[in-house]
Enzyme design. Sequence first.
Site: not given
Ligand code: KIV
Length: 242
Positions: A32-33, A71, A99, A101, A159
Amino acid sequence: MHAKKIVMVTAYDYPSAKIANAADVDMILVGDSAANVIHGMKSTKEIGMHEMLLHVAAVSRSKPKALVVADMPYGSDTTPLKALGNARLFIKAGAGAVKIEGAKPQAIEAIAKAGILAMGHLGYLPQTAEKPAVERDEKALLRDAKALEAAGASWIVLELVPEKIAKKISQTISIPTIGIGAGRYCSGQVLVFHDILGLGDPDFNPKFLKKYASLGEGAVKAIKKYAKEVREGKFPEKKNVY
Ligand code: KIV
């Protein structure tokens, strides 16, 4: 002899996934980055399922050998049922795992019980934290890591966690840990595609980051040359004409 480390890199579209795959990484995280690095948003809170599904589908279209991890964006996993429904959408879009969070063992359990591979994410949590900070609460991190493992997580991202704590977690749980700013003793590492390649914000230089190239500078140089040649009537040339 080193134990084989897991290599994960983010990718958000077809060309970045092709590059990651050609570099033989083990996992591609459609993070989600994307909110920050692709959409220029201030927070990962701003990206939703709609955009993330498009990113996952684009990455999956490159048919990578690497496992594609989607994510779950902010708000997509507020109940175990909602998390499972959205995880299924990501699998349909081509992901091989999702994933989640934060310490959400119930959501992980619902997903894992449905036969979907689930990755946890502890430490600094960009979806809910005010600003980046190293997470130093060893007791809480160990408790949460154990809870995610018991719930059926297959890996945990750590992280911004002190190396000593990340090492202890990695030695305590039996599933792999994947670190970003979590030191040398995790089972693997993850970095953001644009950060590794020097394509991101040149002022983003956290201690944990190593930039392996400065492609942003090369890209500006190339486009400047193109612009100059167009303006000077040097491009297109005779060989570029039908
Ligand atoms: O969204 C992302 O890029 C992440 C990584 C920093 C682990 O969650």
